[in-house]
Scaffold this active site. Structure first.
Site, PDB file in Angstrom:
ATOM      1  N   SER A  55       0.639  -1.181   0.028  1.00  0.00           N
ATOM      2  CA  SER A  55       0.138  -0.113  -0.196  1.00  0.00           C
ATOM      3  C   SER A  55       0.972   1.623   0.032  1.00  0.00           C
ATOM      4  CB  SER A  55      -0.943   0.257   1.486  1.00  0.00           C
ATOM      5  OG  SER A  55      -0.561   0.085   2.515  1.00  0.00           O
ATOM      6  N   LYS A 105       0.625   4.328   7.055  1.00  0.00           N
ATOM      7  CA  LYS A 105      -0.207   5.795   5.445  1.00  0.00           C
ATOM      8  C   LYS A 105       0.768   6.678   5.862  1.00  0.00           C
ATOM      9  CE  LYS A 105      -3.321   2.181   4.338  1.00  0.00           C
ATOM     10  NZ  LYS A 105      -2.282   1.610   3.565  1.00  0.00           N
TER      11      LYS A 105
END
Length: 195
Positions: A55, A105
């Site tokens: 990701s 993230k």
């Protein structure tokens, strides 16, 4: 008859611990202190982490190992572009993620900012972001969303393959463990994680 003092029984004197036992005890004390220090460092200063998914490609790759530092956010709030490691918020836990299953993230939106995704680009307060660090432009649309106080909007650099705020919502500040600071493995890509 007088007794010979050399033949009288003498009370044994307790022997001092052997030098081996003394050294073992000292080593055990050092080991306990080192273990306590290591646990304190891991809890409050820094800890190693492993990247399990793609990701955050191309910034971070599957198998990368990082040092996550935990001190800076006690001195100042997280900033735009910081790559943060966090415990899943309640909305992810309701989807079946465990409370201690950390995510990683990039912070895109701070409290009070409006985030929108359209035309293959992310907008913050109606201004398009220049993002040289992403794998590809987002292929989805997200209506404008105002980031509430005490939360952040986070996205993976691999925008089209990231379970992030555009899917599940805002990240509470209290869920942030720390900031990705240093990649220590693989050795050929050793160095500071760029924000």
């Amino acid at each position: 008859m007088t007794s010979d003092p050399t033949t009288e029984s003498k009370t044994p004197i307790a022997a001092e611990p052997s030098s081996k036992l003394k050294a073992l005890w000292e080593n055990l004390q050092i080991l306990v202190v080192a273990l306590i220090l290591a646990l304190l460092v891991r809890a409050y200063v820094a800890e190693p982490r492993f990247i399990p998914s793609d990701s955050m490609v191309p910034t971070l790759e599957v198998g990368d190992r990082l040092v996550v530092e935990k001190i800076s956010y006690h001195l100042h709030p997280p900033e735009f572009g910081d790559i943060v490691v966090f415990d899943p918020p309640p909305q992810l836990q309701r989807q079946g993620y465990k409370k201690d299953q950390a995510f990683i993230k990039r912070i895109i939106g701070q409290p009070g900012q409006t985030i929108e995704v359209k035309n293959g680009q992310v907008f913050v307060n109606d201004q398009p972001l220049q993002e040289p660090y992403i794998a590809e432009s987002p292929s989805y649309i997200m209506k404008p969303a105002l980031v509430p106080e005490g939360t952040f909007f986070v996205m993976g650099d691999n925008r089209n393959n990231s379970n992030d705020s555009h899917v599940w919502g805002f990240l509470p500040k209290d869920n942030i463990i720390g900031r990705a600071w240093l990649r220590f493995y693989p050795f050929d890509r050793w160095g500071k994680v760029r924000s």
